[in-house]
Design a protein around this motif. Structure first.
Motif, PDB file in Angstrom:
ATOM      1  N   PRO A  73      13.775  -5.972  -1.464  1.00 20.88           N
ATOM      2  CA  PRO A  73      14.285  -6.561  -0.080  1.00 20.88           C
ATOM      3  C   PRO A  73      15.030  -8.125  -0.366  1.00 20.88           C
ATOM      4  O   PRO A  73      15.198  -8.346  -1.774  1.00 20.88           O
ATOM      5  CB  PRO A  73      12.989  -6.868   0.607  1.00 20.88           C
ATOM      6  CG  PRO A  73      11.896  -7.249  -0.490  1.00 20.88           C
ATOM      7  CD  PRO A  73      12.247  -5.948  -1.394  1.00 20.88           C
ATOM      8  N   TYR A  85       9.948  -3.065  -2.476  1.00 22.65           N
ATOM      9  CA  TYR A  85       9.508  -2.031  -1.588  1.00 22.65           C
ATOM     10  C   TYR A  85       8.390  -1.240  -2.202  1.00 22.65           C
ATOM     11  O   TYR A  85       8.522  -0.689  -3.326  1.00 22.65           O
ATOM     12  CB  TYR A  85      10.595  -1.321  -1.057  1.00 22.65           C
ATOM     13  CG  TYR A  85      11.504  -1.831  -0.068  1.00 22.65           C
ATOM     14  CD1 TYR A  85      11.105  -2.770   0.658  1.00 22.65           C
ATOM     15  CD2 TYR A  85      12.886  -1.728  -0.242  1.00 22.65           C
ATOM     16  CE1 TYR A  85      12.212  -3.689   1.732  1.00 22.65           C
ATOM     17  CE2 TYR A  85      14.022  -2.428   0.328  1.00 22.65           C
ATOM     18  CZ  TYR A  85      13.467  -3.268   1.261  1.00 22.65           C
ATOM     19  OH  TYR A  85      14.383  -3.835   2.124  1.00 22.65           O
ATOM     20  N   ASN A 103       9.290   2.753   0.810  1.00 27.87           N
ATOM     21  CA  ASN A 103       9.139   2.437   2.280  1.00 27.87           C
ATOM     22  C   ASN A 103       9.785   1.033   2.382  1.00 27.87           C
ATOM     23  O   ASN A 103       9.280   0.032   2.081  1.00 27.87           O
ATOM     24  CB  ASN A 103       7.654   2.737   2.376  1.00 27.87           C
ATOM     25  CG  ASN A 103       7.380   2.332   4.159  1.00 27.87           C
ATOM     26  OD1 ASN A 103       8.222   2.369   4.758  1.00 27.87           O
ATOM     27  ND2 ASN A 103       6.181   2.614   4.275  1.00 27.87           N
ATOM     28  N   PRO A 104      10.829   1.009   3.143  1.00 29.38           N
ATOM     29  CA  PRO A 104      11.785  -0.429   3.520  1.00 29.38           C
ATOM     30  C   PRO A 104      10.561  -1.022   4.535  1.00 29.38           C
ATOM     31  O   PRO A 104      11.183  -2.337   4.580  1.00 29.38           O
ATOM     32  CB  PRO A 104      12.802   0.136   3.991  1.00 29.38           C
ATOM     33  CG  PRO A 104      12.677   1.652   4.535  1.00 29.38           C
ATOM     34  CD  PRO A 104      11.734   2.300   3.583  1.00 29.38           C
ATOM     35  N   ASN A 105       9.585  -0.573   5.031  1.00 25.19           N
ATOM     36  CA  ASN A 105       8.871  -1.262   5.949  1.00 25.19           C
ATOM     37  C   ASN A 105       7.719  -2.145   5.365  1.00 25.19           C
ATOM     38  O   ASN A 105       6.959  -2.577   5.940  1.00 25.19           O
ATOM     39  CB  ASN A 105       8.303  -0.088   7.217  1.00 25.19           C
ATOM     40  CG  ASN A 105       9.581   0.075   7.659  1.00 25.19           C
ATOM     41  OD1 ASN A 105      10.604  -0.609   8.146  1.00 25.19           O
ATOM     42  ND2 ASN A 105       9.538   1.612   8.041  1.00 25.19           N
ATOM     43  N   VAL A 106       7.526  -1.547   4.007  1.00 24.76           N
ATOM     44  CA  VAL A 106       6.312  -2.170   3.352  1.00 24.76           C
ATOM     45  C   VAL A 106       6.708  -2.834   1.991  1.00 24.76           C
ATOM     46  O   VAL A 106       7.466  -2.130   1.363  1.00 24.76           O
ATOM     47  CB  VAL A 106       5.099  -1.069   3.089  1.00 24.76           C
ATOM     48  CG1 VAL A 106       3.832  -1.698   2.490  1.00 24.76           C
ATOM     49  CG2 VAL A 106       4.637  -0.328   4.480  1.00 24.76           C
ATOM     50  N   THR A 107       6.272  -3.996   1.870  1.00 22.94           N
ATOM     51  CA  THR A 107       6.705  -4.610   0.544  1.00 22.94           C
ATOM     52  C   THR A 107       5.316  -4.879  -0.285  1.00 22.94           C
ATOM     53  O   THR A 107       4.318  -5.180   0.403  1.00 22.94           O
ATOM     54  CB  THR A 107       7.459  -6.118   0.778  1.00 22.94           C
ATOM     55  OG1 THR A 107       6.580  -6.810   1.618  1.00 22.94           O
ATOM     56  CG2 THR A 107       8.520  -5.715   1.413  1.00 22.94           C
TER      57      THR A 107
END
Length: 557
Positions: A73, A85, A103-107
């Motif tokens: 990110p 990510y 998964n671009p919604n979870v780091t």
């Protein structure tokens, strides 16, 4: 009574001998920048990102890889340093590095990193990475200022007791040892220990160089001497950045900078002791020899009266102590034994020390505050550091041009006022007017830089020889309060604009300076009684008389 300023006018206020001494001081002043600013590079934060096993191996990495956008990110427009990510379940061991792997919604945080350059600071070597360790890097600068706070007065007292030259050479050589030892530090704790010791030992070296320069220079050339020493400091900053640009390992960087410090042992035979310190401590034989040496090198013959006086100093010390007591000029016996106690008994001197200390703290507070709160400049950090150092030189040159015309007090107050007004205006300018806000910021920064230069000249001319370094060290020590407070100002951002605090502090100091005496054209005081008379009509009359004597009549004792 022997008037050393009159003798300096006679043998040359800034002749070949002074040029030789200033050349030697150039190298020592450049060296004094290292202890106070090397942490800018040795403890600098670096540019790095997470290692992404799905896209690269630890032995084959490239910071600006094309797949970074889909695996890491961005934070504030830059690649995140410590986040990546999270890989989608089932793709943890996949090495295809495709969009489907992340998964671009979870780091998630990472433990292995890829660095943009080969630069190696303590952040990289000791693992001081990510937000949770940033305070450890910032603490290096704090511990450096604490060390300076402790050491400022110590070297001042040693300088006044054992001599400017002895204190300076010992401090620089010990500083060299601390720098070399720091380069071998096996851990963060050991690095901080040697950083602290270096700051304590070397904290008063710049003021020692400055005092030696002022005490060997004639009254009409002290302004030039002050500007010269300040420019030397800027050159030291530039040298630091140039070395850091090519020596990017912090251990070798310290070794390259500090190793030459051991060469200062040769200053034992090259740099002269301050004539004023020799006279104030009744070392008349050495003082007379040095005066004759200056006269010979400058090719300015001594008048018969001065030769007679020097002969008397060397041959009959007891008699001269009564007639030509340079160190006390009729002062009390207490002063001869304990100069600092005499200063503490003087209400006039205590009042001046209070104002001088406040101004010194203000200068440090505003100067470092502006540096820390300015908008970060994009580009090469080494070039930016060099440009920042170069930007101070015009302020030093301007101070040399203005001091002789407007005087010390007016220039000091004026530079503080201009800085305060520029910063005050800065606070109320709309953010969209970027050019105007930048110009006001630079004006405030240049003015406070100029104020620093003037303050050194004013203080050196206002304090007596037998306590000059101790008192300047005390003022400089109190200034560390300002430099330590400046980094905390952003914490007040929610309640008040930090720049507004800088402006109000500078304006307050500008008013307080007006209560100090004007020192332009006065002889350097050798004791408290002479210092107290600075600013009085008698002092001005005496100085004018000395000038007339130096222009046409032989110096009388």
């Amino acid at each position: 009574m022997m008037d050393l300023d009159s003798i300096l006018r006679e043998v040359g206020q800034f002749g070949r001998y002074q040029i030789f001494v200033f050349t030697l001081l150039f190298f020592s002043i450049v060296y004094t920048t290292f202890f106070s600013l090397t942490f800018v590079f040795t403890a600098s934060d670096l540019q790095y990102r997470c290692l992404v096993p799905q896209c690269e191996s630890a032995n084959d990495t490239k910071y600006n890889s094309p797949w970074v956008n889909r695996s890491i990110p961005y934070e504030n427009g830059n690649v995140a340093k410590c986040l990546r990510y999270a890989p989608i379940s089932g793709h943890e061991n996949d090495t295809s590095c495709s969009d489907e792997d992340f998964n671009p919604n979870v780091t998630e945080k990472c433990s292995n990193y890829v660095f943009a350059t080969q630069e190696n600071s303590i952040a990289r070597e000791f693992g001081l990475l990510c937000e949770e360790n940033k305070w450890k890097l910032a603490a290096v600068g704090t511990i450096n200022n604490i060390g300076q706070f402790i050491g400022m007065t110590i070297i001042g007292i040693l300088s006044d007791k054992f001599g400017r030259k002895s204190a300076l050479i010992a401090a620089m050589m010990l500083s060299g040892a601390m720098g070399i030892l720091r380069s071998f530090a096996p851990s963060y704790i050991w690095f901080m220990t040697f950083e602290l010791l270096d700051a304590i030992i070397a904290s008063g070296t710049y003021s020692a160089c400055f005092i030696i320069a002022m005490e060997i220079t004639g009254p009409d050339k002290r302004v030039f001497g002050g500007a010269f020493t300040a420019c030397c400091y800027s050159f030291g900053e530039i040298l630091m950045a140039v070395v850091a640009m090519y020596v990017q390992d912090w251990r070798w960087y310290l070794r390259v900078l500090y190793a030459p410090g051991f060469l200062f042992i040769f200053y034992i035979w090259l740099v002269p002791e301050s004539i004023r310190w020799l006279l104030a401590n009744k070392k008349y034989d050495k003082a007379c020899t040095l005066i004759k040496r200056i006269s010979h090198v400058n090719k300015k013959p001594l008048s018969p009266e001065t030769k007679k006086m020097l002969k008397a100093l060397k041959s009959s010390e007891n008699e001269i102590t009564k007639e030509l007591d340079v160190s006390s000029s009729g002062g009390s016996n207490d002063e001869k034994v304990t100069p600092l106690r005499s200063v503490l008994r003087s209400k006039i001197m205590l009042f001046r020390i209070f104002i001088c200390s406040f101004c010194w703290a203000t200068n440090a507070f505003v100067y470092y505050g502006l540096a820390l709160n300015s908008v970060a400049i994009n580009g090469d950090k080494y070039v930016n550091f060099i440009l920042a150092a170069l930007s101070e030189i015009p302020a030093y040159v301007l101070s040399a041009l203005v001091l002789g015309r407007l005087g010390r007090r007016v220039t000091q107050s004026g530079s503080l006022a201009v800085s305060g007004l520029a910063l005050l205006t800065f606070c109320f300018i709309p953010k969209g007017m970027k050019t105007l806000t930048l110009l006001l910021y630079l004006l405030g920064k240049s003015s406070i830089t100029m104020s620093f230069t003037v303050l050194y000249v004013l203080a050196s001319e206002m304090f007596p020889t037998n306590a000059r370094h101790s008192l300047m060290g005390t003022c400089s020590m109190i200034a560390r309060v300002g430099s330590m407070t400046a980094p905390l100002m952003p914490l007040l951002q929610a309640y008040v604009n930090p720049v507004l605090v800088y402006a109000s502090t500078a304006l307050t100091a500008a008013v307080m300076v007006l209560f100090l005496p004007e020192t332009q054209g006065t002889d350097l005081p050798d004791n408290v009684e002479q210092a107290e008379r600075i600013g009085s009509r008698a002092s001005v009359t005496d100085s004018n008389a000395d000038v007339k004597k130096s222009n046409g009549e032989p110096t009388k004792c």
